[in-house]
Design a protein around this motif. Structure first.
Motif, PDB file in Angstrom:
ATOM      1  N   SER A  17       0.842  -1.192   0.000  1.00 47.36           N
ATOM      2  CA  SER A  17       0.000   0.000   0.000  1.00 47.36           C
ATOM      3  C   SER A  17       0.880   1.246   0.000  1.00 47.36           C
ATOM      4  CB  SER A  17      -0.902   0.007   1.235  1.00 47.36           C
ATOM      5  OG  SER A  17      -0.118   0.211   2.400  1.00 47.36           O
ATOM      6  N   LYS A  18       0.263   2.363  -0.266  1.00 48.74           N
ATOM      7  CA  LYS A  18       0.962   3.642  -0.244  1.00 48.74           C
ATOM      8  C   LYS A  18       1.566   3.896   1.138  1.00 48.74           C
ATOM      9  CE  LYS A  18       0.036   8.437  -1.534  1.00 48.74           C
ATOM     10  NZ  LYS A  18      -0.999   9.333  -2.068  1.00 48.74           N
ATOM     11  N   SER A  19       0.835   3.610   2.194  1.00 46.28           N
ATOM     12  CA  SER A  19       1.353   3.843   3.550  1.00 46.28           C
ATOM     13  C   SER A  19       2.507   2.889   3.867  1.00 46.28           C
ATOM     14  CB  SER A  19       0.242   3.733   4.598  1.00 46.28           C
ATOM     15  OG  SER A  19      -0.302   2.436   4.615  1.00 46.28           O
ATOM     16  N   GLU A  20       2.440   1.652   3.389  1.00 42.26           N
ATOM     17  CA  GLU A  20       3.557   0.725   3.601  1.00 42.26           C
ATOM     18  C   GLU A  20       4.806   1.207   2.871  1.00 42.26           C
ATOM     19  OE1 GLU A  20       1.529  -3.652   4.201  1.00 42.26           O
ATOM     20  OE2 GLU A  20       1.477  -2.775   2.178  1.00 42.26           O
ATOM     21  N   LEU A  21       4.622   1.718   1.659  1.00 45.45           N
ATOM     22  CA  LEU A  21       5.762   2.235   0.904  1.00 45.45           C
ATOM     23  C   LEU A  21       6.358   3.474   1.561  1.00 45.45           C
ATOM     24  CD1 LEU A  21       4.436   1.691  -2.704  1.00 45.45           C
ATOM     25  CD2 LEU A  21       6.407   0.573  -1.633  1.00 45.45           C
ATOM     26  N   ARG A  22       5.478   4.344   2.048  1.00 49.33           N
ATOM     27  CA  ARG A  22       5.979   5.539   2.745  1.00 49.33           C
ATOM     28  C   ARG A  22       6.800   5.112   3.955  1.00 49.33           C
ATOM     29  NH1 ARG A  22       3.535  10.368   6.226  1.00 49.33           N
ATOM     30  NH2 ARG A  22       5.171  11.846   5.693  1.00 49.33           N
ATOM     31  N   ASN A  23       6.297   4.175   4.718  1.00 48.09           N
ATOM     32  CA  ASN A  23       7.010   3.666   5.881  1.00 48.09           C
ATOM     33  C   ASN A  23       8.361   3.065   5.470  1.00 48.09           C
ATOM     34  OD1 ASN A  23       7.417   2.829   8.614  1.00 48.09           O
ATOM     35  ND2 ASN A  23       6.696   0.791   8.045  1.00 48.09           N
ATOM     36  N   LEU A  24       8.369   2.244   4.427  1.00 48.46           N
ATOM     37  CA  LEU A  24       9.589   1.587   3.970  1.00 48.46           C
ATOM     38  C   LEU A  24      10.635   2.601   3.514  1.00 48.46           C
ATOM     39  CD1 LEU A  24      11.114  -1.025   3.208  1.00 48.46           C
ATOM     40  CD2 LEU A  24       9.980  -0.897   0.982  1.00 48.46           C
ATOM     41  N   PHE A  25      10.233   3.564   2.690  1.00 45.47           N
ATOM     42  CA  PHE A  25      11.184   4.538   2.152  1.00 45.47           C
ATOM     43  C   PHE A  25      11.580   5.602   3.170  1.00 45.47           C
ATOM     44  CE2 PHE A  25      10.197   2.498  -1.785  1.00 45.47           C
ATOM     45  CZ  PHE A  25      11.312   2.701  -2.580  1.00 45.47           C
ATOM     46  N   MET A  26      10.883   5.653   4.298  1.00 42.46           N
ATOM     47  CA  MET A  26      11.247   6.598   5.358  1.00 42.46           C
ATOM     48  C   MET A  26      11.873   5.873   6.550  1.00 42.46           C
ATOM     49  SD  MET A  26      10.621   9.539   4.077  1.00 42.46           S
ATOM     50  CE  MET A  26      10.721  10.647   5.461  1.00 42.46           C
ATOM     51  N   GLY A  27      12.451   4.701   6.301  1.00 38.27           N
ATOM     52  CA  GLY A  27      13.250   4.034   7.326  1.00 38.27           C
ATOM     53  C   GLY A  27      12.600   2.880   8.049  1.00 38.27           C
ATOM     54  N   GLY A  28      11.359   2.596   7.751  1.00 40.56           N
ATOM     55  CA  GLY A  28      10.678   1.487   8.407  1.00 40.56           C
ATOM     56  C   GLY A  28      11.057   0.157   7.772  1.00 40.56           C
ATOM     57  N   ALA A  29      10.683  -0.905   8.417  1.00 45.85           N
ATOM     58  CA  ALA A  29      10.984  -2.246   7.906  1.00 45.85           C
ATOM     59  C   ALA A  29       9.700  -2.959   7.516  1.00 45.85           C
ATOM     60  CB  ALA A  29      11.711  -3.049   8.975  1.00 45.85           C
ATOM     61  N   VAL A  37       3.825   9.410  -3.598  1.00 46.14           N
ATOM     62  CA  VAL A  37       3.813   8.280  -2.667  1.00 46.14           C
ATOM     63  C   VAL A  37       4.198   8.713  -1.252  1.00 46.14           C
ATOM     64  CG1 VAL A  37       4.736   5.976  -2.182  1.00 46.14           C
ATOM     65  CG2 VAL A  37       4.286   6.671  -4.542  1.00 46.14           C
ATOM     66  N   ILE A  38       5.317   9.378  -1.109  1.00 44.98           N
ATOM     67  CA  ILE A  38       5.776   9.783   0.221  1.00 44.98           C
ATOM     68  C   ILE A  38       4.935  10.946   0.742  1.00 44.98           C
ATOM     69  CG2 ILE A  38       7.746  10.552   1.607  1.00 44.98           C
ATOM     70  CD1 ILE A  38       8.020   7.708   0.404  1.00 44.98           C
ATOM     71  N   GLY A  39       4.573  11.859  -0.129  1.00 51.07           N
ATOM     72  CA  GLY A  39       3.743  12.989   0.279  1.00 51.07           C
ATOM     73  C   GLY A  39       4.512  14.101   0.961  1.00 51.07           C
ATOM     74  N   LEU A  40       5.825  14.141   0.740  1.00 50.03           N
ATOM     75  CA  LEU A  40       6.665  15.179   1.334  1.00 50.03           C
ATOM     76  C   LEU A  40       7.594  15.758   0.277  1.00 50.03           C
ATOM     77  CD1 LEU A  40       7.797  13.362   4.616  1.00 50.03           C
ATOM     78  CD2 LEU A  40       6.130  15.222   4.442  1.00 50.03           C
ATOM     79  N   PRO A  41       7.952  17.043   0.417  1.00 49.25           N
ATOM     80  CA  PRO A  41       8.920  17.619  -0.510  1.00 49.25           C
ATOM     81  C   PRO A  41      10.336  17.115  -0.194  1.00 49.25           C
ATOM     82  CG  PRO A  41       8.244  19.254   1.108  1.00 49.25           C
ATOM     83  CD  PRO A  41       7.411  18.032   1.348  1.00 49.25           C
ATOM     84  N   GLU A  42      11.197  17.188  -1.166  1.00 54.52           N
ATOM     85  CA  GLU A  42      12.572  16.713  -1.029  1.00 54.52           C
ATOM     86  C   GLU A  42      13.286  17.326   0.176  1.00 54.52           C
ATOM     87  OE1 GLU A  42      15.884  14.464  -1.785  1.00 54.52           O
ATOM     88  OE2 GLU A  42      13.960  14.285  -2.789  1.00 54.52           O
ATOM     89  N   ALA A  43      13.093  18.605   0.402  1.00 55.36           N
ATOM     90  CA  ALA A  43      13.772  19.268   1.526  1.00 55.36           C
ATOM     91  C   ALA A  43      13.397  18.628   2.868  1.00 55.36           C
ATOM     92  CB  ALA A  43      13.438  20.758   1.541  1.00 55.36           C
TER      93      ALA A  43
END
Length: 142
Positions: free
Chosen positions: A43-55, A78-84
């Motif tokens: 899911s989108k939330s699982e991907l956000r978690n994974l790419f933001m350091g989650g397992a 997907v992440i919903g945040l800007p690069e900065a």
């Protein structure tokens, strides 16, 4: 009239930023995994978690280098945040020793090679990319 001239550069900048975000929102990215499971979906939330350091099930994310257009699209959709904000988050995580950011690649060919060579890796590609055998599309952004 003087006020308009004074704020014209700011208005132009804001308009171009809005156009860029709309353009990025229309493009789709495919999130692809080398998991050995052809039925794996994230899911989108699982991907956000994974790419933001989650397992998630031993999966390891890989992404394009900062500043890459495709990375901006992925972060927006997907992440919903800007690069900065993402860079600031990773700076804090590295400084505190809590986590390290995902591996980085420079282009689509490198991404495909990395994904094929690293079991349990997850990355993203532009829609329309030919996905090699052994890799599974686990998410498609809208």
């Amino acid at each position: 009239m003087g006020i308009l001239i004074r704020y014209l550069p700011l208005l132009v900048l804001m308009s171009s930023m809005a156009i860029t975000q709309v353009t990025q929102a229309r493009e789709s990215v495919l999130v692809v995994a080398n998991s050995g499971e052809s039925s794996l979906q994230l899911s989108k939330s699982e991907l956000r978690n994974l790419f933001m350091g989650g397992a998630i099930n031993g999966l390891s994310p890989v992404e394009f280098e900062p500043g890459s257009y495709l990375r901006k699209v992925f972060n927006t959709q997907v992440i919903g945040l800007p690069e900065a904000r993402i860079q600031s988050f990773w700076a804090q995580m590295k400084f505190s020793g809590r986590s390290v950011p995902p591996s980085n690649v420079s282009n689509i060919e490198e991404m495909l090679t990395f994904l094929k060579e690293h079991k349990s890796s997850v990355g993203y590609l532009p829609e329309g990319t030919s996905i090699p055998k052994g890799l599974t599309v686990v998410y498609v952004s809208i």
